[in-house]
Every structure is written in structure tokens, then in C-alpha cells.
Design an enzyme around this catalytic site. Structure first.
Site, short mmCIF file in Angstrom:
data_model
loop_
_atom_site.label_atom_id
_atom_site.label_comp_id
_atom_site.label_asym_id
_atom_site.label_seq_id
_atom_site.Cartn_x
_atom_site.Cartn_y
_atom_site.Cartn_z
N GLY A 128 0.87 -1.15 0.00
CA GLY A 128 0.00 0.00 0.00
C GLY A 128 0.91 1.21 0.00
O GLY A 128 1.62 1.45 0.98
N THR A 129 0.95 1.95 -1.06
CA THR A 129 2.15 2.71 -1.42
C THR A 129 1.84 4.12 -1.87
O THR A 129 0.75 4.39 -2.35
CB THR A 129 2.88 1.96 -2.56
N THR A 130 2.83 4.99 -1.76
CA THR A 130 2.85 6.25 -2.48
C THR A 130 4.19 6.36 -3.20
O THR A 130 5.24 6.34 -2.55
CB THR A 130 2.68 7.44 -1.52
#
Length: 234
Positions: free
Chosen positions: A14-16
Site C-alpha cells: 500500500g504505497t505512495t
């Protein structure tokens, strides 16, 4: 109701991830949280992977999928450099990422941002989202935290930024995504500055990131937040 957590599930980030061009190169940034459902498997992972001396890739989605794509592309680019006697361009690297992603789109769950510098086109950013499309952009954002950043980038990004302005923009954007997206977080963004030659990365711990609306300052423990005395040492 008991909530069961499958700790054997594949690790998904779950990333930016962010890539920004500036006047002379590119800045890449990412948070450092890797999760398996609601379980944080790693809070200090590095989602920015070096492909060549002048090209890096930001990884989102399945950690295993993005890593194997990066490994294959790195191998093919190494062979390409040996055969031609010169470094591969950013476009060649991005198209290799696109080719592997598209040809295996039924099996891969990963979105990537390829960024780097070459002597022909300068600093370039290519987005390769889930499915294998390739799009060259002045900036690209991806991962679960990106949904909070489109309006911010429409307002904040400008052409011809300096390196310091681009790095400050990436730092603010990643910290904003961490504040809003529960799947993004960790120690802070890993910003890698590229100008002609790959430079060292900068790491920003959470207590050095700007705070946003209703965010609490970083504390060492829950006791600091509650104002309770420390337990007596035994």
C-alpha cells in the site's frame, strides 16, 4: 467479531510513489511501508530500485511482482549496455518495463514509475501502471496514496523547477499521502536525486516531515501521548 489476519498472504505495498522532472534531472520519492492486509510487514522498505547508473524505478503493488520485474529489466539492460558499449536511455529502460508488464499482465499486480537522465533527452519520467501502458509525463504518481495527490500536484507542480523545489514538492506530497492514506507510511519518503549521474538518496524520518490537518506529532511511545508516567524499571 474476531478479525482474522492471513499472515501468509502475499506482501503488497500500500504505497505512495512519485516521480518529478525538474530543470536538469528528476526526483523520485516513496514512502517505506510494506503491508500484508492490515499487517505491516516492513516499515523501512526501499521502493526505489536502481536499474542502471542513470535510471531508477519506483515500485508499487505486489512487492514480489515489482521486484521480479526490476530484476529482469536490470539484467536485460546490463546485456544491452555490454552489446552497445554505452548506457541504455531512459526510454529503452521504460519500454523494457512496459514490455514485461504488458506481456505478463494477467499475472502481475504492480504499477511502476521509471525515471532517470540520459544525454539525449535529459531528465524523463515514464509511468507504467497496472496492465502495461506506458505514458511519458512531466510528473507521475502511483500507489494507494496517489488518489489524495492529484489536486495537490495540479496546483503545486510547475515547469522549470530547480532541484531543491522539486525535492521539496516530493517531500510534501509523500508526507501528505502518509497523513491521509493508512496504507502508506513507515519511516518517511526515500528521495533520490538524479542529475546526469545517480546521486545518493535522502531519507526523511517521520518526525522531520511536515504535519497536516489534525495530525499528531511523532512520539516515542503511547505513554508520551497519554501523558502517563513511565513504568518503573524492574
Amino acid at each position: 467479531m474476531d478479525q482474522k489476519v492471513d499472515l501468509s498472504a502475499p506482501h503488497a505495498m500500500g504505497t505512495t510513489i512519485i516521480g518529478v522532472t525538474y530543470n536538469g534531472g528528476v526526483v523520485l520519492g516513496a514512502d517505506s511501508r510494506t503491508s500484508t492486509g492490515v499487517y505491516v510487514a516492513n516499515r523501512a522498505s526501499d521502493k526505489i530500485t536502481q536499474l542502471t547508473d542513470n535510471v531508477y524505478v519506483c515500485r508499487s503493488g505486489s512487492a514480489a511482482d515489482s521486484q521480479v520485474v526490476s530484476d529482469y529489466v536490470r539484467y536485460f539492460l546490463h546485456q544491452h549496455t555490454i552489446q552497445l558499449g554505452q548506457p541504455a536511455t531512459v526510454k529503452v529502460a521504460a519500454n523494457l518495463v512496459r514490455l514485461l508488464s504488458y506481456n505478463n499482465k494477467n499475472f502481475l499486480e504492480t504499477g511502476l514509475i521509471v525515471g532517470g537522465w540520459d544525454k539525449y533527452e535529459g531528465g524523463q519520467i515514464f509511468g507504467v501502471p497496472l496492465g502495461g501502458t506506458i505514458v511519458q509525463q512531466p510528473f507521475a504518481i502511483g500507489g494507494s496514496g496517489s488518489s489524495y495527490l492529484y489536486g495537490f500536484f495540479d496546483q503545486a507542480w510547475k515547469e522549470g523547477m530547480t532541484k531543491d523545489e522539486a525535492e521539496d514538492l516530493v517531500k510534501k506530497a509523500v508526507s501528505l499521502a502518509i497523513a491521509r492514506d493508512g496504507a502508506s507510511g513507515g519511516g518517511g519518503p526515500n528521495s533520490h536525486n538524479k542529475l546526469r549521474r545517480s546521486g545518493p538518496g535522502n531519507f526523511y524520518p517521520g518526525d522531520q516531515l511536515p504535519l497536516w490537518h489534525e495530525e499528531m506529532e511523532a512520539h516515542n511511545s503511547l505513554l508520551d501521548i497519554l501523558g502517563a508516567p513511565e513504568p518503573m524499571s524492574m
